[in-house]
Design a protein around this motif. Structure first.
Motif, mmCIF file in Angstrom:
data_model
loop_
_atom_site.group_PDB
_atom_site.id
_atom_site.type_symbol
_atom_site.label_atom_id
_atom_site.label_comp_id
_atom_site.label_asym_id
_atom_site.label_seq_id
_atom_site.Cartn_x
_atom_site.Cartn_y
_atom_site.Cartn_z
ATOM 1 N N LEU A 232 7.525 6.070 -4.306
ATOM 2 C CA LEU A 232 7.763 6.535 -2.938
ATOM 3 C C LEU A 232 8.584 5.498 -2.181
ATOM 4 C CD1 LEU A 232 4.985 8.141 -0.747
ATOM 5 C CD2 LEU A 232 7.315 8.873 -1.233
ATOM 6 N N ARG A 233 8.192 4.255 -2.387
ATOM 7 C CA ARG A 233 8.876 3.141 -1.728
ATOM 8 C C ARG A 233 10.376 3.183 -2.050
ATOM 9 N NH1 ARG A 233 7.209 -1.632 0.503
ATOM 10 N NH2 ARG A 233 5.045 -1.133 0.114
ATOM 11 N N GLU A 234 10.674 3.403 -3.315
ATOM 12 C CA GLU A 234 12.068 3.472 -3.741
ATOM 13 C C GLU A 234 12.814 4.617 -3.076
ATOM 14 O OE1 GLU A 234 14.221 1.543 -5.196
ATOM 15 O OE2 GLU A 234 12.501 0.196 -4.974
ATOM 16 N N LYS A 235 12.141 5.732 -3.051
ATOM 17 C CA LYS A 235 12.716 6.935 -2.471
ATOM 18 C C LYS A 235 13.077 6.700 -0.999
ATOM 19 C CE LYS A 235 11.413 11.881 -2.426
ATOM 20 N NZ LYS A 235 10.173 12.683 -2.582
ATOM 21 N N VAL A 236 12.143 6.109 -0.291
ATOM 22 C CA VAL A 236 12.360 5.830 1.129
ATOM 23 C C VAL A 236 13.523 4.853 1.294
ATOM 24 C CG1 VAL A 236 11.396 4.735 3.180
ATOM 25 C CG2 VAL A 236 9.995 6.294 1.816
ATOM 26 N N LYS A 237 13.539 3.849 0.451
ATOM 27 C CA LYS A 237 14.614 2.864 0.539
ATOM 28 C C LYS A 237 15.969 3.519 0.342
ATOM 29 C CE LYS A 237 12.553 -1.620 -0.519
ATOM 30 N NZ LYS A 237 12.200 -2.566 -1.589
ATOM 31 N N GLY B 282 0.799 -1.213 0.000
ATOM 32 C CA GLY B 282 0.000 0.000 0.000
ATOM 33 C C GLY B 282 0.832 1.262 0.000
ATOM 34 N N VAL B 283 2.016 1.185 -0.602
ATOM 35 C CA VAL B 283 2.839 2.385 -0.761
ATOM 36 C C VAL B 283 3.199 2.473 -2.244
ATOM 37 C CG1 VAL B 283 4.974 3.551 -0.148
ATOM 38 C CG2 VAL B 283 3.804 2.138 1.554
ATOM 39 N N ARG B 284 3.060 3.635 -2.828
ATOM 40 C CA ARG B 284 3.367 3.801 -4.245
ATOM 41 C C ARG B 284 4.817 3.422 -4.507
ATOM 42 N NH1 ARG B 284 2.104 9.027 -4.222
ATOM 43 N NH2 ARG B 284 4.032 9.484 -5.331
ATOM 44 N N PRO B 285 5.049 2.619 -5.550
ATOM 45 C CA PRO B 285 6.401 2.120 -5.850
ATOM 46 C C PRO B 285 7.476 3.207 -5.850
ATOM 47 C CG PRO B 285 4.821 1.108 -7.305
ATOM 48 C CD PRO B 285 4.062 2.095 -6.490
#
Lengths: 340, 340
Positions: free
Chosen positions: B36-41, B31-34
């Motif tokens: 955004l997920r990448e950015k956070v990672k 439930g997190v936009r891909p």
DNA sequence: TCACGACATGAGAGCGCTCTCACACCGTTC
DNA sequence: GAACGGTGTGAGAGCGCTCTCATGTCGTGA
């Protein structure tokens, strides 16, 4: 039966005091009236209160746990109860200090990463590390974690002598070997051979150094020097090599009991008697040494104690980060049995 | 280099998202936009963020740790690398599941209390227990803690068969013994003696049962039955007793390799040859069994695997408390060498 | 009698995280 | 064009504890 896990709050309510006071009592902080202290203690007992370590370490930044990292190929760990003894000593000392023992066994490359991440993550207060090989990544991992660390066995990498942040506990391999070889020399042996372990391990190197010391040699006579690899088969093979050369040895100092056992096997197969034809001395005093035929003369080291000392040094630097602790070398002792 | 231990908050700020989102990414919650997920990672990697386990387990009520409790007299633990192997298997399986291994060695009465308190304190998610003796308090402690528990070796107390909450992993001692004794019988031995271990341990009892099975006996012939205590000296003594009786045995099944080694020693001292005069079979396949003279015929059990299975069962009940797991018995295998 | 320090106690913030819930935004349907 | 459900994101409470700081209470000396 009360709630599964009463909190500080619950105890406070039960005893009619504040959370802070209960905390003081539980942690033994002074400055609480004796009668109140007693009252709180009763409540604690009555409710069966146990502090939640997660909550505690969240604020104290202390985990109350120590990681014991063992990086060893299977063989070594399985072949002798070395680590079991070591762990026994460590466990005793740690639990005496209310510290938990977190065991991490390293087998493959990926494990190093896992351990490194874990230690850097601040999940433990300190580490105890075992690795017998030169240039093991463990040293770097320990340094990167910034955690107080004590090594089991003298580690070995370029320039280690100058690294005074390094703390280790080791047995006196060099002196033990010296005693063993001196014993052979004093009983009239003239052609004393040596079977060495893997020379990328400090214990093997130090034992060879002790051999040289005892005989006053700069380098061992190549004819009297064979390589085993700390295994029974390696010892048997090395013994065969030695017997095929000339002069044939009248005594052998094996770098450990496993190799000595192998040497015994070869000697028996060649129809030579021990100690009459060839005297044999081992190292470690493993249980099987005493069962051998003839029972092995060997060098004993107090491994349990070594573990205790390691833990003790770590505990000391945990409690007082200012005063540096220094490495300790445990004495070795010759055990004379039938083989020499 | 950034701060020693960046928090979720710091990562959130760095990535320009909320704490909740970072938490979702770190824990792999969907439930997190891909993008955004990448950015956070990326932020996580850049800052070297490692979750604080104390904070996490404070809220999740999960510690990510498993206690391994070993209640054993020194002798057993030191004499053979049984536990080292076991731990190897356990460690592998636990770290594959991101669980930490907390080792607790129990030596004295007080240790039981310490362990009991600790387990009841909710510091671990489950426990793996080793205790070979009848009526060991460990069972009660495990029950009181309310923690999922798997036992190593079949425990033994009144009515254990009816206790279906009990989960254990054991090797098939009975079948292994059966194979060993059958091997002796099939090679023409007629007076097969047995040296038993302490009969308050299920392994000793089961191996004796296997002996009876193979010979179709209700009870062993008293003349052919001696007690050792799983030690080398005990085995040597038992063998001497057997030889002093009549009829003298032409084969011996020893309950473990240590006792078999002792038996070998006595036989050699009496001038009897193995296997010609007396065949000897041991149990466990320890390393020294292969070094014995003659090499021991014995029964092998996959101890590392046993550890793995224990951990696997525990992990399963940790992840799914509803579905009960059932005990597992690991097969044993006869290893034929020179002694029988 | 009052000021003072010593000592005992309580109030409250905050450790770093998870998780619920509210909200915003989107595309769909009538 | 309004109503709707679905989806992604953020705000905020709270896990149980420690520890600082404010407050209260007492005995002492002037």
């Amino acid at each position: 039966m009360s709630a599964a896990h009463p909190t500080l709050e619950a105890v406070a309510a039960h005893a009619g005091v504040s959370r802070a006071t209960v905390s003081r009592v539980v942690n033994g902080t002074p400055g609480v009236r004796p009668e109140l202290r007693e009252k709180v203690k009763r409540s604690v007992a009555e409710l069966g209160y146990v502090p939640n370590s997660a909550a505690r370490s969240l604020v104290t930044r202390r985990t109350g746990a120590v990681a014991v990292v063992i990086a060893e190929p299977e063989t070594r760990v399985f072949a002798d109860p070395f680590f079991a003894r070591q762990l026994r000593g460590i466990s005793r000392e740690l639990s005496a200090n209310d510290l938990q023992l977190l065991l991490m066994l390293v087998e493959e490359e990926a494990d190093y990463q896992r351990v490194g991440r874990y230690l850097a993550g601040g999940h433990v207060d300190g580490t105890l590390m075992f690795s017998l090989h030169a240039n093991d990544p463990l040293r770097g991992i320990a340094a990167a974690s910034g955690l107080p660390t004590v090594f089991g066995g003298r580690p070995w990498w370029p320039g280690w002598e100058k690294d005074d942040s390094l703390v280790y506990v080791d047995t006196d391999n060099r002196d033990g070997a010296r005693r063993a070889v001196r014993h052979l020399a004093e009983s009239g042996r003239r052609r004393i051979a040596v079977i060495t372990g893997p020379l990328d391990q400090t214990s093997a190197v130090d034992r060879l150094a002790g051999y040289r010391d005892a005989l006053g040699l700069e380098e061992p006579d190549p004819a009297l020097h064979a390589h085993g690899d700390f295994t029974v088969d390696g010892g048997a093979r090395a013994m065969a090599e030695l017997l095929d050369r000339s002069p044939a040895p009248d005594a052998v100092f094996a770098g450990n009991d496993l190799m000595a056992t192998g040497a015994l096997r070869t000697l028996r197969a060649r129809g030579l008697s021990v100690p009459e034809d060839v005297a044999v001395v081992g190292y470690d005093d493993l249980d099987p040494a005493a069962w051998a035929d003839p029972p092995l003369t060997t060098v004993r080291q107090d491994i349990v104690h070594m573990g205790e000392i390691m833990a003790r040094l770590l505990v000391r630097s945990l409690n007082d980060a200012q005063t540096p602790v220094s490495s300790v070398v445990i004495p070795s002792e010759l055990v004379v049995r039938g083989s020499a």
